[in-house]
Write an enzyme that holds these catalytic residues in place. Structure first.
Site, short mmCIF file in Angstrom:
data_model
loop_
_atom_site.label_atom_id
_atom_site.label_comp_id
_atom_site.label_asym_id
_atom_site.label_seq_id
_atom_site.Cartn_x
_atom_site.Cartn_y
_atom_site.Cartn_z
N ARG A 95 124.06 -28.48 34.91
CA ARG A 95 124.16 -29.15 33.61
C ARG A 95 123.58 -28.21 32.55
O ARG A 95 122.41 -27.82 32.64
CB ARG A 95 123.39 -30.47 33.62
CG ARG A 95 123.44 -31.15 32.27
CD ARG A 95 122.64 -32.44 32.17
NE ARG A 95 122.65 -32.80 30.75
CZ ARG A 95 121.69 -33.44 30.11
NH1 ARG A 95 120.61 -33.85 30.75
NH2 ARG A 95 121.80 -33.70 28.83
N HIS A 140 122.74 -31.28 22.51
CA HIS A 140 121.38 -31.43 23.02
C HIS A 140 120.42 -30.99 21.92
O HIS A 140 119.70 -29.99 22.06
CB HIS A 140 121.21 -30.63 24.31
CG HIS A 140 120.02 -31.03 25.14
ND1 HIS A 140 120.12 -31.39 26.47
CD2 HIS A 140 118.71 -31.12 24.84
CE1 HIS A 140 118.90 -31.69 26.94
NE2 HIS A 140 118.04 -31.53 25.97
N GLU A 185 120.12 -38.04 25.02
CA GLU A 185 118.98 -38.85 24.58
C GLU A 185 119.02 -39.28 23.12
O GLU A 185 118.21 -38.81 22.31
CB GLU A 185 117.67 -38.10 24.88
CG GLU A 185 117.47 -37.85 26.35
CD GLU A 185 116.08 -37.30 26.67
OE1 GLU A 185 115.28 -37.08 25.75
OE2 GLU A 185 115.80 -37.11 27.87
N ASN A 328 118.36 -40.28 31.83
CA ASN A 328 117.26 -39.33 31.90
C ASN A 328 115.99 -40.15 32.06
O ASN A 328 115.76 -41.07 31.27
CB ASN A 328 117.14 -38.51 30.61
CG ASN A 328 118.30 -37.56 30.40
OD1 ASN A 328 119.23 -37.49 31.21
ND2 ASN A 328 118.27 -36.82 29.32
N TYR A 330 111.67 -40.01 33.14
CA TYR A 330 110.47 -39.26 33.51
C TYR A 330 109.27 -40.16 33.78
O TYR A 330 108.47 -39.87 34.64
CB TYR A 330 110.09 -38.29 32.37
CG TYR A 330 111.07 -37.15 32.18
CD1 TYR A 330 110.85 -35.92 32.78
CD2 TYR A 330 112.21 -37.31 31.40
CE1 TYR A 330 111.73 -34.87 32.61
CE2 TYR A 330 113.10 -36.26 31.23
CZ TYR A 330 112.86 -35.04 31.83
OH TYR A 330 113.74 -34.01 31.67
N GLU A 397 118.66 -36.27 34.15
CA GLU A 397 117.41 -35.52 34.06
C GLU A 397 116.30 -36.29 34.75
O GLU A 397 116.25 -37.52 34.66
CB GLU A 397 116.94 -35.30 32.60
CG GLU A 397 117.57 -34.16 31.88
CD GLU A 397 117.04 -34.01 30.45
OE1 GLU A 397 115.85 -34.25 30.22
OE2 GLU A 397 117.84 -33.64 29.59
C1 PNW Z 1 113.95 -34.49 27.63
N1 PNW Z 1 109.82 -39.27 26.74
O1 PNW Z 1 113.14 -34.88 26.57
C2 PNW Z 1 114.94 -33.50 27.07
O2 PNW Z 1 116.26 -33.87 27.29
C3 PNW Z 1 114.69 -32.09 27.50
O3 PNW Z 1 115.28 -31.22 26.60
C4 PNW Z 1 113.21 -31.85 27.68
O4 PNW Z 1 112.89 -30.53 27.90
C5 PNW Z 1 112.77 -32.71 28.86
O5 PNW Z 1 113.15 -34.06 28.67
C6 PNW Z 1 111.28 -32.67 29.13
O6 PNW Z 1 110.56 -33.15 28.03
C7 PNW Z 1 112.31 -35.96 26.68
O7 PNW Z 1 108.91 -39.39 25.89
C8 PNW Z 1 111.43 -36.18 25.65
O8 PNW Z 1 110.00 -40.14 27.63
C9 PNW Z 1 110.61 -37.29 25.66
C10 PNW Z 1 110.65 -38.18 26.72
C11 PNW Z 1 111.52 -37.95 27.75
C12 PNW Z 1 112.36 -36.84 27.73
#
Ligand code: PNW
Length: 504
Positions: A95, A140, A185, A328, A330, A397
């Site tokens: 990706r 992006h 996102e 995505n 996290y 992601e």
């Molecule tokens: C993503 N949150 O950003 C992006 O798609 C990427 O470019 C980035 O490098 C990656 O995650 C890691 O940060 C995020 O607050 C920014 O949950 C914020 C969040 C999640 C993803």
């Protein structure tokens, strides 16, 4: 306190003892990057300035280490090395994203930059040679500055500009790219970049610009989807989706109805803001958003709600415009109460939620917002199945930041536990997760965190002009996982002393 109980419940599930280890037939694995984070070559071969170039050059103090994306991993010149790394990992797909200002330097489709087209064709050819499928994001976050000067995503003409840009990309690359992501996102684009200063262009138009953005962004996404459907799908036969990020909100006390309702509201404001218009039968923004923003706007003295429902035409036009749900994910945060968040600006998205307060709980990473709670991921996936008609899902992601060690046990444990959560929901709940994308191939420009919160399988030494890439232990973990389609049980991937925590 109730949230302490909830925290211990979440923690208990974080044992690393996987119930299932084997991935179903046909499940695919990939790894992700984004143009501005890796390419560099910011002003060569016809590329024009984007909003991140502008922010990092004019306000370097906003970046944790004062760095920028001018060179980054220099993938513009070193893409063949990147393809070698991908080959080592053995992934099914890669990706990556296209740089709008590299392809269309004016931002508009009046001038297509031949060097931009050549670069992506060369990358696509190199991937094809290694049998690695491209999964390509059109946008992006690196908007051409020329379009930002016209208001960026707050300008309703962006619907046309994004469709025109999509048209060029589908036309030029559609014979080689069969899987597209329109926008990465939307929450981070609209809330962080227009409603706040967390992302470029850092407009901080809280409670106003964020909603102008979502109106235009959702329409732009839908028009790009319809364009592909009508003009390209009959001959190119590919798919188009959107990638939505979720911080998943858990109630602090799952037995407490008020807490459960607050968590649902928070999830509707975060994920539902963009998922509801596309993935539900009724379409449009979530009811609770429309109601809360209307109430809050009236209380603040606005003559009209700052966010209004789409009209019937647009509700229908936006509904159903994604072949898969791209997620995505996290981190999970815990709702701590109905209490008014003292930092909520007025007007703002946060205030509109009801100023719901939440807490970052769970295991540590190098990123403050990234708390490790694998069970939260499982709950998010179950919620997506029931809220959005059991959609086919790609995880586009998922990943972990540390301080850059090569013995990155924390990352390995994160992947293992989050992948195990995916297996649980596939086998126990029938959630249709079809593929998984790790963030990210190599350490890169992590936006306002600069190079201080690396997420990569490969370490990149940015102090060496050759930008050497070195595989971390997690690269071997992922390589073994992909090769066997099974969570690796190998002892060398285990960190019995929890040593990685000392480094965070
Ligand atoms: C993503 N949150 O950003 C992006 O798609 C990427 O470019 C980035 O490098 C990656 O995650 C890691 O940060 C995020 O607050 C920014 O949950 C914020 C969040 C999640 C993803």
């Amino acid at each position: 306190m109730a949230w302490l109980t909830a925290l211990s419940i979440l923690a208990v599930c974080h044992t690393g003892l996987a119930a299932y280890t084997k991935f179903p037939e046909g499940f695919t694995f990939g790894v992700a990057t984004a143009s501005h984070q890796i390419e560099g070559a910011w002003n060569v071969s016809g590329k024009s300035e984007n909003v991140w170039d502008r922010l990092t050059h004019t306000r370097p103090e906003m970046i944790a280490d004062g760095t920028n994306g001018d060179v980054a991993c220099d993938s513009y010149h070193r893409y063949l090395e990147d393809v070698e790394e991908l080959t080592y990992l053995g992934v099914d797909f890669y990706r990556f994203s296209l740089s709008w200002s590299r392809i269309l330097p004016t931002g508009f489709s009046d001038h297509v930059n031949p060097d931009g087209i050549r670069y992506y064709n060369a990358l696509l050819d190199a991937l094809a040679e290694k049998n690695i499928e491209p999964l390509v994001t059109l946008f992006h976050w690196d908007l051409p500055q020329s379009l930002q000067d016209l208001g960026g995503w707050t300008n309703s003409k962006m619907v046309d500009y994004f469709r025109d840009y999509s048209d060029v990309c589908y036309r030029e690359f559609g014979d080689k790219i069969k899987s597209w992501i329109t926008i990465n996102e939307p929450y981070e684009v609209c809330e962080d970049a227009y409603g706040d200063i967390k992302k470029a262009p850092a407009l901080d138009s809280h409670g106003i610009g964020n909603y102008l953005c979502s109106d235009n962004l959702l329409k732009a996404h839908a028009e790009s989807y319809h364009l592909y459907n009508e003009k390209y799908r009959p001959t190119q036969n590919g798919t188009v989706m959107i990638s939505i990020n979720s911080i998943w909100y858990e109630p602090s006390d799952p037995e407490n109805a008020e807490q459960v309702a607050l968590a649902e509201t928070a999830n509707q404001f975060k994920f539902g803001w963009f998922a509801h218009p596309i993935f539900t039968n009724e379409g449009g923004y979530p009811e609770v958003m429309i109601e809360n923003v209307a109430k809050q706007s009236a209380a603040e003295g606005f003559s009209k709600p700052r966010l209004e429902q789409f009209d019937d035409y647009w509700i229908q036009r936006i509904k159903g415009t994604s072949d898969f749900l791209g997620i995505n994910h996290y981190a999970t945060h815990l709702i701590t109460g109905p209490g008014v968040d003292p930092i909520a600006k007025s007007p703002s998205w946060l205030k509109d939620t009801g100023s719901i307060t939440s807490l970052e709980v769970g295991g540590d990473s190098a990123s403050e917002w990234l708390r490790v709670v694998p069970t939260g991921f499982a709950n998010l996936l179950r919620w997506c199945k029931s809220s959005y008609n059991d959609p086919p899902i790609y995880i586009t992601e998922n990943g972990f930041s540390d301080r850059g060690t090569l013995q990155d046990y924390g990352r390995i444990q994160y992947y293992n536990d989050y992948l195990s959560a995916i297996l649980d929901v596939i086998y126990d709940d029938g959630v249709r997760v079809l593929g998984y994308t790790a963030w990210t191939l190599m350490d890169n420009f992590e936006w306002r965190a600069g190079f201080t919160e690396p997420f990569g399988f490969y370490h990149v030494d940015i102090t060496d002009p050759d930008l050497p890439r070195t595989p971390k232990l997690s690269a071997d973990y992922y390589r073994q996982l992909v090769a066997n389609r099974e969570l690796p049980q190998d002892e060398r991937f285990k960190d019995p002393a929890n040593k990685y925590k000392e480094e965070l």
